[in-house]
Write an enzyme that holds these catalytic residues in place. Structure first.
Site, PDB file in Angstrom:
ATOM      1  N   HIS A   1       9.803  39.529  14.521  1.00  0.00           N
ATOM      2  CA  HIS A   1       9.614  40.796  13.805  1.00  0.00           C
ATOM      3  C   HIS A   1       8.143  41.159  13.738  1.00  0.00           C
ATOM      4  O   HIS A   1       7.294  40.305  13.493  1.00  0.00           O
ATOM      5  CB  HIS A   1      10.210  40.751  12.397  1.00  0.00           C
TER       6      HIS A   1
ATOM      7  N   HIS B   1       5.442  43.053  11.586  1.00  0.00           N
ATOM      8  CA  HIS B   1       5.153  43.655  10.277  1.00  0.00           C
ATOM      9  C   HIS B   1       4.225  44.837  10.536  1.00  0.00           C
ATOM     10  O   HIS B   1       3.151  44.660  11.134  1.00  0.00           O
ATOM     11  CB  HIS B   1       4.373  42.686   9.374  1.00  0.00           C
TER      12      HIS B   1
HETATM   13  P1  AMP Z   1       7.770  36.378   7.881  1.00  0.00           P
HETATM   14  O1  AMP Z   1       7.271  35.567   6.715  1.00  0.00           O
HETATM   15  O2  AMP Z   1       6.693  36.841   8.821  1.00  0.00           O
HETATM   16  O3  AMP Z   1       8.891  35.663   8.607  1.00  0.00           O
HETATM   17  O4  AMP Z   1       8.359  37.716   7.276  1.00  0.00           O
HETATM   18  C1  AMP Z   1       9.638  37.822   6.755  1.00  0.00           C
HETATM   19  C2  AMP Z   1       9.657  39.079   5.950  1.00  0.00           C
HETATM   20  O5  AMP Z   1      10.999  39.444   5.750  1.00  0.00           O
HETATM   21  C3  AMP Z   1       9.020  38.962   4.551  1.00  0.00           C
HETATM   22  O6  AMP Z   1       7.969  39.899   4.428  1.00  0.00           O
HETATM   23  C4  AMP Z   1      10.183  39.253   3.608  1.00  0.00           C
HETATM   24  O7  AMP Z   1       9.773  40.000   2.484  1.00  0.00           O
HETATM   25  C5  AMP Z   1      11.115  40.054   4.482  1.00  0.00           C
HETATM   26  N1  AMP Z   1      12.540  39.997   4.135  1.00  0.00           N
HETATM   27  C6  AMP Z   1      13.282  38.892   3.885  1.00  0.00           C
HETATM   28  N2  AMP Z   1      14.555  39.228   3.652  1.00  0.00           N
HETATM   29  C7  AMP Z   1      14.621  40.589   3.766  1.00  0.00           C
HETATM   30  C8  AMP Z   1      15.664  41.534   3.646  1.00  0.00           C
HETATM   31  N3  AMP Z   1      16.931  41.166   3.337  1.00  0.00           N
HETATM   32  N4  AMP Z   1      15.375  42.848   3.817  1.00  0.00           N
HETATM   33  C9  AMP Z   1      14.109  43.232   4.105  1.00  0.00           C
HETATM   34  N5  AMP Z   1      13.078  42.379   4.260  1.00  0.00           N
HETATM   35  C10 AMP Z   1      13.328  41.065   4.082  1.00  0.00           C
END
Ligand code: AMP
Length: 114
Positions: free
Chosen positions: A100, A102
């Protein structure tokens, strides 16, 4: 069989998300825990766990994620800049094993990140 990631469940519409964009290759939705006024996640529909799993055939889709990040930044009025980043692996701060980008903006972002 391994369990679906939370992002795969969003793709499959098993759990809700605030989806802001989708096309044949990717889905974009608002981060649940936003770090700025704009914080969008852009993910490939293909299940690529991390940067470390990108194959040659994934080059175009990964580039597409950044193109979509640019379009969404424009749509959100981020004319003074923003950040588009991918965390990779445990030490890189990755918590969801589905690639993903950001896309974060709307305030002055410090560097280096923590
Ligand atoms: P990372 O730490 O780079 O893997 O980012 C994961 C991101 O996913 C974090 O910023 C979380 O806040 C976000 N996240 C986790 N679960 C959800 C969800 N159900 N909907 C939207 N964002 C999410």
């Amino acid at each position: 069989m391994t369990e679906k990631t939370i992002f795969k469940r969003i793709i499959d519409r098993e759990i809700p998300a605030e989806i802001v964009y989708e096309d044949a290759q990717c889905l974009a939705f608002k981060d649940l825990n936003p770090q700025a006024s704009v914080h969008i996640l852009i993910i490939p529909l293909k299940e690529i766990p991390s940067i470390d799993h990108i194959e040659k055939e994934d080059e175009l889709v990964v580039g597409h994620l950044f193109y979509v990040a640019r379009q969404l930044a424009k749509k959100n009025g981020l004319t003074n800049g923003y950040r588009a980043v991918i965390n990779c692996g445990e030490e890189g701060g990755q918590t969801v094993d589905h690639l993903h980008v950001h896309s974060i903006g709307g305030r002055n972002l410090s560097w280096p990140p923590g």
